[in-house]
Design a protein around this motif. Structure first.
Motif, PDB file in Angstrom:
ATOM      1  N   ALA A 136       0.831  -1.199   0.000  1.00 62.09           N
ATOM      2  CA  ALA A 136       0.000   0.000   0.000  1.00 62.09           C
ATOM      3  C   ALA A 136       0.870   1.255   0.000  1.00 62.09           C
ATOM      4  CB  ALA A 136      -0.910  -0.002   1.227  1.00 62.09           C
ATOM      5  N   GLU A 137       0.377   2.298  -0.656  1.00 54.47           N
ATOM      6  CA  GLU A 137       1.152   3.534  -0.785  1.00 54.47           C
ATOM      7  C   GLU A 137       1.480   4.156   0.573  1.00 54.47           C
ATOM      8  OE1 GLU A 137       0.696   7.836  -2.854  1.00 54.47           O
ATOM      9  OE2 GLU A 137       0.315   6.092  -4.136  1.00 54.47           O
ATOM     10  N   GLU A 138       0.558   4.072   1.530  1.00 51.48           N
ATOM     11  CA  GLU A 138       0.848   4.653   2.849  1.00 51.48           C
ATOM     12  C   GLU A 138       1.966   3.898   3.565  1.00 51.48           C
ATOM     13  OE1 GLU A 138      -2.846   2.046   3.432  1.00 51.48           O
ATOM     14  OE2 GLU A 138      -2.263   3.599   2.016  1.00 51.48           O
ATOM     15  N   VAL A 139       2.082   2.610   3.320  1.00 54.40           N
ATOM     16  CA  VAL A 139       3.176   1.814   3.890  1.00 54.40           C
ATOM     17  C   VAL A 139       4.479   2.189   3.191  1.00 54.40           C
ATOM     18  CG1 VAL A 139       4.062  -0.520   4.288  1.00 54.40           C
ATOM     19  CG2 VAL A 139       1.614  -0.059   4.544  1.00 54.40           C
ATOM     20  N   GLN A 140       4.435   2.316   1.875  1.00 58.85           N
ATOM     21  CA  GLN A 140       5.620   2.740   1.124  1.00 58.85           C
ATOM     22  C   GLN A 140       6.100   4.105   1.608  1.00 58.85           C
ATOM     23  OE1 GLN A 140       5.605   2.472  -3.185  1.00 58.85           O
ATOM     24  NE2 GLN A 140       3.890   1.032  -3.110  1.00 58.85           N
ATOM     25  N   ALA A 141       5.180   5.055   1.749  1.00 59.27           N
ATOM     26  CA  ALA A 141       5.545   6.407   2.172  1.00 59.27           C
ATOM     27  C   ALA A 141       6.185   6.390   3.556  1.00 59.27           C
ATOM     28  CB  ALA A 141       4.316   7.312   2.158  1.00 59.27           C
ATOM     29  N   ALA A 142       5.642   5.599   4.465  1.00 62.58           N
ATOM     30  CA  ALA A 142       6.216   5.507   5.816  1.00 62.58           C
ATOM     31  C   ALA A 142       7.639   4.960   5.744  1.00 62.58           C
ATOM     32  CB  ALA A 142       5.334   4.629   6.700  1.00 62.58           C
ATOM     33  N   LEU A 143       7.848   3.953   4.935  1.00 62.73           N
ATOM     34  CA  LEU A 143       9.169   3.353   4.773  1.00 62.73           C
ATOM     35  C   LEU A 143      10.159   4.368   4.180  1.00 62.73           C
ATOM     36  CD1 LEU A 143      10.452   0.510   5.144  1.00 62.73           C
ATOM     37  CD2 LEU A 143       9.939   0.109   2.747  1.00 62.73           C
ATOM     38  N   HIS A 144       9.737   5.072   3.156  1.00 58.45           N
ATOM     39  CA  HIS A 144      10.601   6.078   2.531  1.00 58.45           C
ATOM     40  C   HIS A 144      10.872   7.240   3.488  1.00 58.45           C
ATOM     41  CE1 HIS A 144       9.958   3.706  -0.943  1.00 58.45           C
ATOM     42  NE2 HIS A 144       8.853   4.285  -1.363  1.00 58.45           N
ATOM     43  N   HIS A 145       9.857   7.627   4.247  1.00 53.32           N
ATOM     44  CA  HIS A 145      10.008   8.710   5.215  1.00 53.32           C
ATOM     45  C   HIS A 145      11.092   8.390   6.242  1.00 53.32           C
ATOM     46  CE1 HIS A 145       8.771  12.137   7.653  1.00 53.32           C
ATOM     47  NE2 HIS A 145       8.756  11.335   8.703  1.00 53.32           N
ATOM     48  N   ARG A 146      11.232   7.126   6.570  1.00 52.48           N
ATOM     49  CA  ARG A 146      12.234   6.692   7.553  1.00 52.48           C
ATOM     50  C   ARG A 146      13.608   6.476   6.910  1.00 52.48           C
ATOM     51  NH1 ARG A 146      12.275   7.702  12.277  1.00 52.48           N
ATOM     52  NH2 ARG A 146      13.097   5.708  12.896  1.00 52.48           N
ATOM     53  N   GLY A 147      13.739   6.818   5.607  1.00 51.82           N
ATOM     54  CA  GLY A 147      15.042   6.810   4.970  1.00 51.82           C
ATOM     55  C   GLY A 147      15.341   5.642   4.061  1.00 51.82           C
ATOM     56  N   PHE A 148      14.438   4.716   3.929  1.00 50.44           N
ATOM     57  CA  PHE A 148      14.649   3.567   3.050  1.00 50.44           C
ATOM     58  C   PHE A 148      14.138   3.938   1.663  1.00 50.44           C
ATOM     59  CE2 PHE A 148      14.542   1.987   7.327  1.00 50.44           C
ATOM     60  CZ  PHE A 148      15.706   1.238   7.360  1.00 50.44           C
ATOM     61  N   THR A 149      14.998   4.652   0.923  1.00 50.92           N
ATOM     62  CA  THR A 149      14.590   5.265  -0.338  1.00 50.92           C
ATOM     63  C   THR A 149      15.222   4.624  -1.572  1.00 50.92           C
ATOM     64  OG1 THR A 149      16.344   6.891  -0.079  1.00 50.92           O
ATOM     65  CG2 THR A 149      14.138   7.515   0.705  1.00 50.92           C
ATOM     66  N   THR A 150      16.132   3.675  -1.367  1.00 51.77           N
ATOM     67  CA  THR A 150      16.760   2.999  -2.504  1.00 51.77           C
ATOM     68  C   THR A 150      16.650   1.492  -2.323  1.00 51.77           C
ATOM     69  OG1 THR A 150      18.969   2.841  -1.513  1.00 51.77           O
ATOM     70  CG2 THR A 150      18.457   4.863  -2.747  1.00 51.77           C
ATOM     71  N   LEU A 151      16.814   0.795  -3.427  1.00 55.22           N
ATOM     72  CA  LEU A 151      16.793  -0.664  -3.406  1.00 55.22           C
ATOM     73  C   LEU A 151      17.888  -1.198  -2.485  1.00 55.22           C
ATOM     74  CD1 LEU A 151      15.063  -2.778  -4.906  1.00 55.22           C
ATOM     75  CD2 LEU A 151      16.898  -2.934  -6.568  1.00 55.22           C
ATOM     76  N   ARG A 152      19.068  -0.584  -2.542  1.00 57.05           N
ATOM     77  CA  ARG A 152      20.194  -1.021  -1.711  1.00 57.05           C
ATOM     78  C   ARG A 152      19.881  -0.869  -0.223  1.00 57.05           C
ATOM     79  NH1 ARG A 152      25.141  -2.339  -2.761  1.00 57.05           N
ATOM     80  NH2 ARG A 152      25.136  -1.471  -4.860  1.00 57.05           N
ATOM     81  N   LEU A 153      19.323   0.276   0.156  1.00 55.86           N
ATOM     82  CA  LEU A 153      18.985   0.496   1.566  1.00 55.86           C
ATOM     83  C   LEU A 153      17.903  -0.474   2.035  1.00 55.86           C
ATOM     84  CD1 LEU A 153      19.005   4.383   1.735  1.00 55.86           C
ATOM     85  CD2 LEU A 153      20.497   2.831   3.008  1.00 55.86           C
ATOM     86  N   PHE A 154      16.857  -0.630   1.219  1.00 52.19           N
ATOM     87  CA  PHE A 154      15.775  -1.526   1.596  1.00 52.19           C
ATOM     88  C   PHE A 154      16.252  -2.967   1.690  1.00 52.19           C
ATOM     89  CE2 PHE A 154      11.983  -4.099   0.333  1.00 52.19           C
ATOM     90  CZ  PHE A 154      11.298  -3.959   1.534  1.00 52.19           C
ATOM     91  N   SER A 155      17.064  -3.399   0.743  1.00 50.19           N
ATOM     92  CA  SER A 155      17.536  -4.790   0.760  1.00 50.19           C
ATOM     93  C   SER A 155      18.457  -5.050   1.952  1.00 50.19           C
ATOM     94  CB  SER A 155      18.239  -5.149  -0.544  1.00 50.19           C
ATOM     95  OG  SER A 155      19.469  -4.468  -0.672  1.00 50.19           O
ATOM     96  N   GLY A 156      19.059  -4.001   2.482  1.00 49.11           N
ATOM     97  CA  GLY A 156      19.963  -4.159   3.618  1.00 49.11           C
ATOM     98  C   GLY A 156      19.343  -3.854   4.962  1.00 49.11           C
ATOM     99  N   ILE A 157      18.018  -3.774   5.021  1.00 48.18           N
ATOM    100  CA  ILE A 157      17.341  -3.407   6.266  1.00 48.18           C
ATOM    101  C   ILE A 157      17.700  -4.374   7.396  1.00 48.18           C
ATOM    102  CG2 ILE A 157      15.178  -4.639   5.848  1.00 48.18           C
ATOM    103  CD1 ILE A 157      13.719  -2.164   6.960  1.00 48.18           C
TER     104      ILE A 157
END
Length: 108
Positions: free
Chosen positions: A30-51
């Motif tokens: 959901a877009e609101e989940v995506q926005a929350a994730l991006h807001h917390r700094g997970f804005t690239t594939l590399r960052l997200f994959s390394g969570i």
């Protein structure tokens, strides 16, 4: 879950890398989940994959970062499952990207 204002949500979505947004949208996050994730700094594939390193650790990190608790109900469990699916795909894709770059450098 982390609640954002409309301006915060828009800014978070604008800051995110198109590859990551595509992946999250493709798996149905959901877009609101995506926005929350991006807001917390997970804005690239590399960052997200390394969570984190394992599904359990990612589940814990998602709860800590955006307050998405998979045990809170069906919607939360579903959103967590979608994020875990996207995380696994992101890790595979990032690993492949890294290998391709390494091979390209070695061939020079």
């Amino acid at each position: 879950m982390l609640v954002l204002t409309e301006d915060q949500s828009r800014a978070a979505m604008d800051a995110a890398d198109s590859d990551l947004k595509y992946l999250l949208t493709e798996v149905g996050v959901a877009e609101e989940v995506q926005a929350a994730l991006h807001h917390r700094g997970f804005t690239t594939l590399r960052l997200f994959s390394g969570i984190d390193e394992s599904r359990a650790e990612v589940r814990t990190a998602i709860n800590a970062e955006i307050g998405l608790d998979h045990a809170a109900g069906n919607a939360e469990r579903r959103n967590t499952a979608l994020l875990l699916s996207a995380w696994e795909t992101a890790r595979t894709q990032q690993r492949s990207n890294d290998e391709n770059r390494a091979e390209a450098r070695a061939a020079m």
